[in-house]
Design a protein around this motif. Structure first.
Motif, PDB file in Angstrom:
ATOM      1  N   GLU A 171      -3.381   7.473  40.005  1.00 18.55           N
ATOM      2  CA  GLU A 171      -3.231   7.855  41.413  1.00 18.55           C
ATOM      3  C   GLU A 171      -1.767   7.965  41.812  1.00 18.55           C
ATOM      4  O   GLU A 171      -1.395   8.855  42.588  1.00 18.55           O
ATOM      5  CB  GLU A 171      -3.949   6.846  42.305  1.00 18.55           C
ATOM      6  N   ARG A 172      -0.909   7.100  41.275  1.00 12.04           N
ATOM      7  CA  ARG A 172       0.515   7.132  41.631  1.00 12.04           C
ATOM      8  C   ARG A 172       1.185   8.429  41.214  1.00 12.04           C
ATOM      9  O   ARG A 172       2.218   8.808  41.787  1.00 12.04           O
ATOM     10  CB  ARG A 172       1.260   5.949  40.994  1.00 12.04           C
ATOM     11  N   LEU A 173       0.623   9.113  40.222  1.00 11.21           N
ATOM     12  CA  LEU A 173       1.255  10.324  39.704  1.00 11.21           C
ATOM     13  C   LEU A 173       0.682  11.607  40.293  1.00 11.21           C
ATOM     14  O   LEU A 173       1.239  12.684  40.052  1.00 11.21           O
ATOM     15  CB  LEU A 173       1.121  10.380  38.177  1.00 11.21           C
ATOM     16  N   CYS A 174      -0.389  11.509  41.042  1.00 10.49           N
ATOM     17  CA  CYS A 174      -1.057  12.734  41.484  1.00 10.49           C
ATOM     18  C   CYS A 174      -0.154  13.607  42.352  1.00 10.49           C
ATOM     19  O   CYS A 174      -0.162  14.840  42.224  1.00 10.49           O
ATOM     20  CB  CYS A 174      -2.352  12.384  42.224  1.00 10.49           C
ATOM     21  N   GLY A 175       0.632  13.005  43.228  1.00 15.84           N
ATOM     22  CA  GLY A 175       1.538  13.797  44.054  1.00 15.84           C
ATOM     23  C   GLY A 175       2.578  14.513  43.229  1.00 15.84           C
ATOM     24  O   GLY A 175       2.952  15.660  43.521  1.00 15.84           O
ATOM     25  N   LEU A 176       3.052  13.852  42.169  1.00 18.93           N
ATOM     26  CA  LEU A 176       4.069  14.434  41.296  1.00 18.93           C
ATOM     27  C   LEU A 176       3.501  15.587  40.470  1.00 18.93           C
ATOM     28  O   LEU A 176       4.165  16.605  40.257  1.00 18.93           O
ATOM     29  CB  LEU A 176       4.621  13.348  40.371  1.00 18.93           C
ATOM     30  N   LEU A 177       2.261  15.441  40.012  1.00 16.27           N
ATOM     31  CA  LEU A 177       1.647  16.453  39.144  1.00 16.27           C
ATOM     32  C   LEU A 177       1.036  17.608  39.930  1.00 16.27           C
ATOM     33  O   LEU A 177       0.749  18.662  39.352  1.00 16.27           O
ATOM     34  CB  LEU A 177       0.559  15.812  38.285  1.00 16.27           C
ATOM     35  N   ALA A 178       0.843  17.421  41.223  1.00 14.09           N
ATOM     36  CA  ALA A 178       0.125  18.420  42.013  1.00 14.09           C
ATOM     37  C   ALA A 178       0.786  19.792  41.979  1.00 14.09           C
ATOM     38  O   ALA A 178       0.115  20.814  42.083  1.00 14.09           O
ATOM     39  CB  ALA A 178      -0.016  17.942  43.457  1.00 14.09           C
ATOM     40  N   GLY A 179       2.088  19.833  41.814  1.00  4.87           N
ATOM     41  CA  GLY A 179       2.775  21.118  41.805  1.00  4.87           C
ATOM     42  C   GLY A 179       2.901  21.761  40.447  1.00  4.87           C
ATOM     43  O   GLY A 179       3.467  22.853  40.329  1.00  4.87           O
ATOM     44  N   MET A 180       2.361  21.120  39.416  1.00  5.84           N
ATOM     45  CA  MET A 180       2.479  21.682  38.077  1.00  5.84           C
ATOM     46  C   MET A 180       1.510  22.836  37.870  1.00  5.84           C
ATOM     47  O   MET A 180       0.339  22.750  38.254  1.00  5.84           O
ATOM     48  CB  MET A 180       2.211  20.617  37.005  1.00  5.84           C
ATOM     49  N   PRO A 181       1.959  23.924  37.233  1.00  4.79           N
ATOM     50  CA  PRO A 181       1.019  25.004  36.905  1.00  4.79           C
ATOM     51  C   PRO A 181       0.052  24.564  35.806  1.00  4.79           C
ATOM     52  O   PRO A 181       0.362  23.688  35.005  1.00  4.79           O
ATOM     53  CB  PRO A 181       1.941  26.129  36.421  1.00  4.79           C
ATOM     54  N   GLY A 182      -1.112  25.165  35.795  1.00  4.29           N
ATOM     55  CA  GLY A 182      -2.056  24.912  34.717  1.00  4.29           C
ATOM     56  C   GLY A 182      -3.134  23.897  35.022  1.00  4.29           C
ATOM     57  O   GLY A 182      -4.019  23.671  34.204  1.00  4.29           O
ATOM     58  N   ILE A 183      -3.075  23.265  36.196  1.00  2.00           N
ATOM     59  CA  ILE A 183      -4.095  22.281  36.555  1.00  2.00           C
ATOM     60  C   ILE A 183      -5.042  22.908  37.562  1.00  2.00           C
ATOM     61  O   ILE A 183      -4.652  23.249  38.675  1.00  2.00           O
ATOM     62  CB  ILE A 183      -3.469  21.009  37.141  1.00  2.00           C
ATOM     63  N   ASP A 184      -6.298  23.090  37.179  1.00  2.00           N
ATOM     64  CA  ASP A 184      -7.288  23.645  38.092  1.00  2.00           C
ATOM     65  C   ASP A 184      -7.822  22.592  39.051  1.00  2.00           C
ATOM     66  O   ASP A 184      -8.145  22.890  40.206  1.00  2.00           O
ATOM     67  CB  ASP A 184      -8.449  24.250  37.292  1.00  2.00           C
ATOM     68  N   ARG A 185      -7.931  21.364  38.562  1.00  2.00           N
ATOM     69  CA  ARG A 185      -8.448  20.277  39.393  1.00  2.00           C
ATOM     70  C   ARG A 185      -7.738  18.996  38.997  1.00  2.00           C
ATOM     71  O   ARG A 185      -7.664  18.660  37.813  1.00  2.00           O
ATOM     72  CB  ARG A 185      -9.955  20.131  39.190  1.00  2.00           C
ATOM     73  N   LEU A 186      -7.194  18.292  39.990  1.00  2.00           N
ATOM     74  CA  LEU A 186      -6.476  17.035  39.765  1.00  2.00           C
ATOM     75  C   LEU A 186      -7.225  15.937  40.491  1.00  2.00           C
ATOM     76  O   LEU A 186      -7.409  15.993  41.709  1.00  2.00           O
ATOM     77  CB  LEU A 186      -5.041  17.155  40.275  1.00  2.00           C
ATOM     78  N   VAL A 187      -7.653  14.903  39.743  1.00  2.00           N
ATOM     79  CA  VAL A 187      -8.482  13.841  40.303  1.00  2.00           C
ATOM     80  C   VAL A 187      -7.822  12.492  40.034  1.00  2.00           C
ATOM     81  O   VAL A 187      -7.443  12.208  38.891  1.00  2.00           O
ATOM     82  CB  VAL A 187      -9.890  13.853  39.663  1.00  2.00           C
ATOM     83  N   PRO A 188      -7.667  11.636  41.053  1.00  2.00           N
ATOM     84  CA  PRO A 188      -7.134  10.289  40.799  1.00  2.00           C
ATOM     85  C   PRO A 188      -8.076   9.508  39.886  1.00  2.00           C
ATOM     86  O   PRO A 188      -9.299   9.521  40.080  1.00  2.00           O
ATOM     87  CB  PRO A 188      -7.063   9.663  42.198  1.00  2.00           C
ATOM     88  N   PHE A 189      -7.512   8.834  38.914  1.00  2.00           N
ATOM     89  CA  PHE A 189      -8.299   8.064  37.960  1.00  2.00           C
ATOM     90  C   PHE A 189      -8.722   6.741  38.590  1.00  2.00           C
ATOM     91  O   PHE A 189      -7.887   5.936  38.993  1.00  2.00           O
ATOM     92  CB  PHE A 189      -7.478   7.826  36.693  1.00  2.00           C
ATOM     93  N   ASP A 190     -10.020   6.522  38.656  1.00  2.00           N
ATOM     94  CA  ASP A 190     -10.580   5.265  39.138  1.00  2.00           C
ATOM     95  C   ASP A 190     -11.182   4.540  37.943  1.00  2.00           C
ATOM     96  O   ASP A 190     -12.230   4.939  37.432  1.00  2.00           O
ATOM     97  CB  ASP A 190     -11.659   5.537  40.192  1.00  2.00           C
ATOM     98  N   PRO A 191     -10.529   3.485  37.443  1.00  2.00           N
ATOM     99  CA  PRO A 191     -11.055   2.792  36.259  1.00  2.00           C
ATOM    100  C   PRO A 191     -12.489   2.310  36.428  1.00  2.00           C
ATOM    101  O   PRO A 191     -13.221   2.187  35.439  1.00  2.00           O
ATOM    102  CB  PRO A 191     -10.086   1.611  36.093  1.00  2.00           C
ATOM    103  N   ALA A 192     -12.892   2.047  37.662  1.00  2.00           N
ATOM    104  CA  ALA A 192     -14.255   1.569  37.894  1.00  2.00           C
ATOM    105  C   ALA A 192     -15.272   2.706  37.897  1.00  2.00           C
ATOM    106  O   ALA A 192     -16.477   2.464  37.743  1.00  2.00           O
ATOM    107  CB  ALA A 192     -14.331   0.821  39.221  1.00  2.00           C
ATOM    108  N   ALA A 193     -14.781   3.934  38.069  1.00  2.00           N
ATOM    109  CA  ALA A 193     -15.705   5.077  38.124  1.00  2.00           C
ATOM    110  C   ALA A 193     -15.025   6.321  37.578  1.00  2.00           C
ATOM    111  O   ALA A 193     -14.697   7.250  38.319  1.00  2.00           O
ATOM    112  CB  ALA A 193     -16.171   5.306  39.564  1.00  2.00           C
ATOM    113  N   PRO A 194     -14.793   6.374  36.250  1.00  2.00           N
ATOM    114  CA  PRO A 194     -14.163   7.556  35.664  1.00  2.00           C
ATOM    115  C   PRO A 194     -15.076   8.774  35.772  1.00  2.00           C
ATOM    116  O   PRO A 194     -16.283   8.649  35.977  1.00  2.00           O
ATOM    117  CB  PRO A 194     -13.946   7.157  34.201  1.00  2.00           C
ATOM    118  N   LEU A 195     -14.485   9.940  35.639  1.00  2.00           N
ATOM    119  CA  LEU A 195     -15.266  11.171  35.700  1.00  2.00           C
ATOM    120  C   LEU A 195     -16.297  11.208  34.567  1.00  2.00           C
ATOM    121  O   LEU A 195     -16.065  10.660  33.482  1.00  2.00           O
ATOM    122  CB  LEU A 195     -14.344  12.385  35.582  1.00  2.00           C
TER     123      LEU A 195
END
Length: 299
Positions: free
Chosen positions: A93-117
């Motif tokens: 979650e701490r990195l999502c703001g930093l990665l949000a502007g990167m090309p190549g990511i269709d969907r960015l989801v914060p990682f929840d260790p208790a409920a991974p995708l």
């Protein structure tokens, strides 16, 4: 540590990536498919990628390791996107703001260790991307992260002497930076107050955006082996990395340069625990750097 893992580390440190990938394939072939993404293991000990091709598939990139690992291998996300049908990144979650502007990511989801995708068509841990794509770091060179700089005086040096609890042997006693901070304008990137004579004695905010902005604004970053090193390297900032005598797999203690970050210079302990010698080498390098700046100014 197994013999194969030792060989993999040696190959990675030496930049023999084709050899390292071949060893990784052998390691994967020995694994029980039923143990993939084993919920009985801590996330950082799990393996995710089953060796299948990513091309034309919907890929889920999981970030199970540290913040620095994610930043280091995020360079490959645009390369992956050029080959995959879609790319979903499950990042800290701490990195999502930093990665949000990167090309190549269709969907960015914060990682929840208790409920991974849930499972996807193709899954891979982000640190496996170089092997999956068969691309060395020279094919995905920095800068690949860009952050608006904070307002800092010209020539400011950013220092980071603490790496957290993951490996306390990477930490440098803050007092050893005293001479550097007295001879140059410095800020700290450590999220704690300090007695060092820096511009921000209250410490760096525990906020990724603020840390990235300060790093972006610094003229030079001097840091131990922690997330800050990867953040600065990913931005292409001049970075001096202080390493223990037997460092992590991605750094070679015999070399002063890194294939991962061309703007980085390595300073390794000559003997285990000898941080004083490392800081003395940095101080000499700072003198040489200042002389070079003066010579350029004189034309």
């Amino acid at each position: 540590m197994s013999r194969l893992n030792q060989c993999w580390i040696a190959a990675m440190r030496a930049g023999r990536f084709e050899q390292a990938w071949a060893i990784a394939e052998r390691i994967n072939a020995c694994r029980d498919p039923a143990s993939r993404d084993d919920p009985a293991l801590p996330y950082h000990l799990r393996w995710v990628w089953d060796g299948a091709e990513c091309d034309g598939r919907h890929v889920l990139v999981r970030c199970y390791h540290g913040l620095g690992d994610t930043i280091q291998f995020a360079r490959y996300l645009p390369r992956l996107a050029a080959r995959a049908a879609s790319v979903t990144v499950e990042a800290q979650e701490r990195l999502c703001g930093l990665l949000a502007g990167m090309p190549g990511i269709d969907r960015l989801v914060p990682f929840d260790p208790a409920a991974p995708l849930p499972a996807a068509e193709c899954e891979i841990e982000i640190t496996e991307l170089d092997c999956a794509l068969r691309e060395p770091p020279s094919r995905a060179r920095p800068p690949y992260l860009r952050v608006a700089p904070a307002a800092l005086p010209p020539g400011t040096i950013a220092i980071c002497y603490a790496s957290g609890d993951w490996d306390p042997e990477r930490n440098v006693p803050a007092s050893l930076f005293g001479s550097i901070c007295r001879s140059a304008r410095c800020i700290t990137l450590v999220a704690e107050p300090t007695d060092l004579p820096v511009l921000n004695p209250g410490g760096c905010p525990y906020d990724m955006g603020a840390t990235a902005s300060l790093t972006s604004a610094a003229d030079l970053v001097i840091t131990v082996d922690t997330m800050v090193a990867h953040l600065a390297g990913a931005m292409g900032k001049p970075t001096w990395l202080l390493l223990k005598a037997e460092p992590d797999w991605r750094w070679s203690p015999e070399d002063s340069a890194s294939p991962w970050y061309p703007s980085m210079r390595l300073f390794a302990q000559p003997r285990p625990g000898d941080w004083a010698a490392v800081v003395e080498a940095v101080e000499r390098a700072l003198v040489d750097r200042e002389l070079a700046v003066e010579q350029r100014a004189r034309g």
